[in-house]
Design an enzyme around this catalytic site. Structure first.
Site, PDB file in Angstrom:
ATOM      1  N   TRP A   1    -113.478  26.334  55.429  1.00 30.76           N
ATOM      2  CA  TRP A   1    -112.242  27.156  55.182  1.00 30.76           C
ATOM      3  C   TRP A   1    -112.570  28.137  54.331  1.00 30.76           C
ATOM      4  O   TRP A   1    -113.071  28.056  53.240  1.00 30.76           O
ATOM      5  CB  TRP A   1    -111.317  26.277  54.465  1.00 30.76           C
ATOM      6  CG  TRP A   1    -109.857  26.700  54.305  1.00 30.76           C
ATOM      7  CD1 TRP A   1    -109.145  27.423  54.947  1.00 30.76           C
ATOM      8  CD2 TRP A   1    -109.037  26.544  53.026  1.00 30.76           C
ATOM      9  NE1 TRP A   1    -108.216  27.747  54.300  1.00 30.76           N
ATOM     10  CE2 TRP A   1    -108.019  27.430  53.131  1.00 30.76           C
ATOM     11  CE3 TRP A   1    -109.608  26.103  51.780  1.00 30.76           C
ATOM     12  CZ2 TRP A   1    -107.019  27.662  52.090  1.00 30.76           C
ATOM     13  CZ3 TRP A   1    -108.535  26.256  50.637  1.00 30.76           C
ATOM     14  CH2 TRP A   1    -107.217  26.859  50.729  1.00 30.76           C
TER      15      TRP A   1
ATOM     16  N   ASP B   1    -111.592  17.337  49.922  1.00 25.16           N
ATOM     17  CA  ASP B   1    -110.363  18.262  50.221  1.00 25.16           C
ATOM     18  C   ASP B   1    -109.756  17.551  51.487  1.00 25.16           C
ATOM     19  O   ASP B   1    -110.293  17.257  52.564  1.00 25.16           O
ATOM     20  CB  ASP B   1    -110.853  19.629  50.666  1.00 25.16           C
ATOM     21  CG  ASP B   1    -109.594  20.579  50.953  1.00 25.16           C
ATOM     22  OD1 ASP B   1    -108.471  20.166  50.748  1.00 25.16           O
ATOM     23  OD2 ASP B   1    -109.752  21.546  51.058  1.00 25.16           O
TER      24      ASP B   1
ATOM     25  N   ALA C   1    -106.610  17.751  53.598  1.00 24.56           N
ATOM     26  CA  ALA C   1    -105.688  18.772  54.016  1.00 24.56           C
ATOM     27  C   ALA C   1    -104.897  18.167  55.419  1.00 24.56           C
ATOM     28  O   ALA C   1    -103.890  18.935  55.652  1.00 24.56           O
ATOM     29  CB  ALA C   1    -106.201  20.164  54.123  1.00 24.56           C
TER      30      ALA C   1
ATOM     31  N   LYS D   1     -99.337  20.284  56.114  1.00 19.46           N
ATOM     32  CA  LYS D   1     -99.516  20.258  57.602  1.00 19.46           C
ATOM     33  C   LYS D   1     -98.662  18.739  58.055  1.00 19.46           C
ATOM     34  O   LYS D   1     -98.163  18.759  59.092  1.00 19.46           O
ATOM     35  CB  LYS D   1    -100.855  20.336  57.988  1.00 19.46           C
ATOM     36  CG  LYS D   1    -101.583  21.551  57.953  1.00 19.46           C
ATOM     37  CD  LYS D   1    -101.951  22.172  56.590  1.00 19.46           C
ATOM     38  CE  LYS D   1    -102.598  23.463  56.370  1.00 19.46           C
ATOM     39  NZ  LYS D   1    -103.180  23.908  55.275  1.00 19.46           N
TER      40      LYS D   1
END
Length: 391
Positions: free
Chosen positions: A126, A206, A208, A241
């Protein structure tokens, strides 16, 4: 003094959004913006969130400050979903953040304050990961995340961990890797966890996209495998999300300490960093998630919505994989082995430009596509466009 500032390069994705908006072709396809879309191309508010917001409207009696740690009930409600039933609860603490980005920023800043000087990062990653590391002032050491055939490069991450020393951290995606969609298998997570257990390298994980890959439990398995083997770890979590709360910026930061007695000092430093950065996180989205997770009916509704999203993403991936023989020079089968919102296409800059100019298909210059941007109404056009530019 301000006149001394040099212009910064514009964000490539924002420029792509502008180009897409200005395109007047009715059949244009947006594969750039990283949001989930239904088969009708919409990004709706979750039904469960609508219910939670209605309850908040009726029952919420104050908008007073909560403090830099945010909504602690929201944070506590996430814990079993992230860490599972076997978590070492006395060694874990967390706080709310402005989105997953805020959680990554806080994790990196706290790691630096604790003595981390460089972070090993699998690439491509990312883009904001590198920007955050640079802004905090940490050295970034990269390694390849994926092999050319679309599988995870296990040896690369193991080498980074084994060669790391005191003052090093490694940043890992928990699931649904952005931008490649390439995930570690459970066997690979076992080996990564074993390497971290024998290394001083601090894991920063992370998460997400939990729930958008293989399932809520499956998408947390790698993270839990690592935490079970290491004394310390930092976790950045996003609800943007998997609850559809993009603009509400809903995230959380968690720390696993070697000893529970260290948590008060650790979290006091995290609170001080948060106070200096954003003072207090926005409340509304986190409060809505808390209401959903504290109500059995809303939780079931949320699970159902995630199931339908995951099923749709899988159907698009399966169609693209089946089109492998229709598109010369591209390996589309690997998209079927991957998970989440994103995938990478090995297109040249000229081919990507041709997709935009000749076929009104907009994607990032790296070849990253948002799988959810493809629907029953446009996936065949997309496949035909790929066949045209690669012929």
């Amino acid at each position: 003094m301000l006149h001394k500032l040099e212009p910064q390069s514009p964000d490539a994705l924002l420029a792509l959004i502008k180009l897409f908006a200005e395109d007047e072709r009715a059949d244009k396809i947006d594969l750039g913006v990283g949001v989930y879309r239904t088969d009708d191309g919409a990004t709706p508010v979750f039904r469960a969130i609508k219910q939670a917001e209605a309850k908040l409207l009726e029952e919420q009696d104050s908008k007073s400050y909560l403090g830099p740690e945010g909504d602690t009930d929201f944070v506590d409600a996430l814990v079993p979903y992230i860490f599972g039933a076997d978590l070492a609860a006395d060694r874990i603490a967390g706080m709310q953040t402005p989105g997953g980005t805020g959680a990554v920023r806080l994790a990196v800043a706290l790691a630096q304050k604790a003595g981390v000087t460089r972070v090993h990062l699998g690439v491509p990653s990312w883009p904001n990961h590198k920007q955050i590391l640079d802004d905090v002032g940490l050295e970034t050491v990269t390694f390849p995340h994926a092999t050319p055939d679309g599988d995870a490069d296990l040896e690369a991450v193991l080498t980074a961990i084994r060669n790391g020393g005191e003052g090093d951290a490694v940043l890992l995606h928990a699931c649904c890797h952005n931008p490649t969609g390439v995930e570690y298998t459970q066997d690979q997570w076992d080996r990564i966890a074993a390497a971290l257990a024998d290394s001083p390298v601090l894991p920063i994980i992370d998460s997400a996209y939990q729930g958008l890959g293989q399932g809520l439990e499956e998408d947390a398995a790698g993270l839990r495998t690592v935490l079970a083997r290491v004394p310390e770890a930092l976790v950045a979590y996003s609800c943007d999300k998997n609850f559809g709360l993009y603009r509400d910026r809903v995230g959380a930061f968690f720390v696993q300490a070697a000893d529970g007695s260290d948590l008060p000092a650790i979290m006091s430093n995290a609170n001080a960093l948060a106070r200096a950065n954003w003072s207090m996180p926005p409340d509304h989205g986190g409060a809505a998630v808390r209401v959903v997770l504290r109500d059995e009916g809303m939780t079931r509704e949320w699970h159902d919505e995630l199931d339908s999203m995951r099923t749709r993403l899988r159907s698009v991936r399966d169609r693209l994989a089946a089109a492998d023989n229709e598109v010369p020079g591209l390996d589309l089968q690997q998209l079927g082995r991957q998970n989440g919102l994103f995938g990478m296409l090995a297109l040249t800059p000229d081919q990507i430009a041709a997709m935009r100019k000749d076929h009104a298909v907009y994607m990032a210059g790296s070849g990253r596509i948002n799988i959810a941007g493809l629907t029953r109404g446009n996936v065949e056009k997309f496949i035909a466009a790929l066949a045209d530019v690669t012929a």
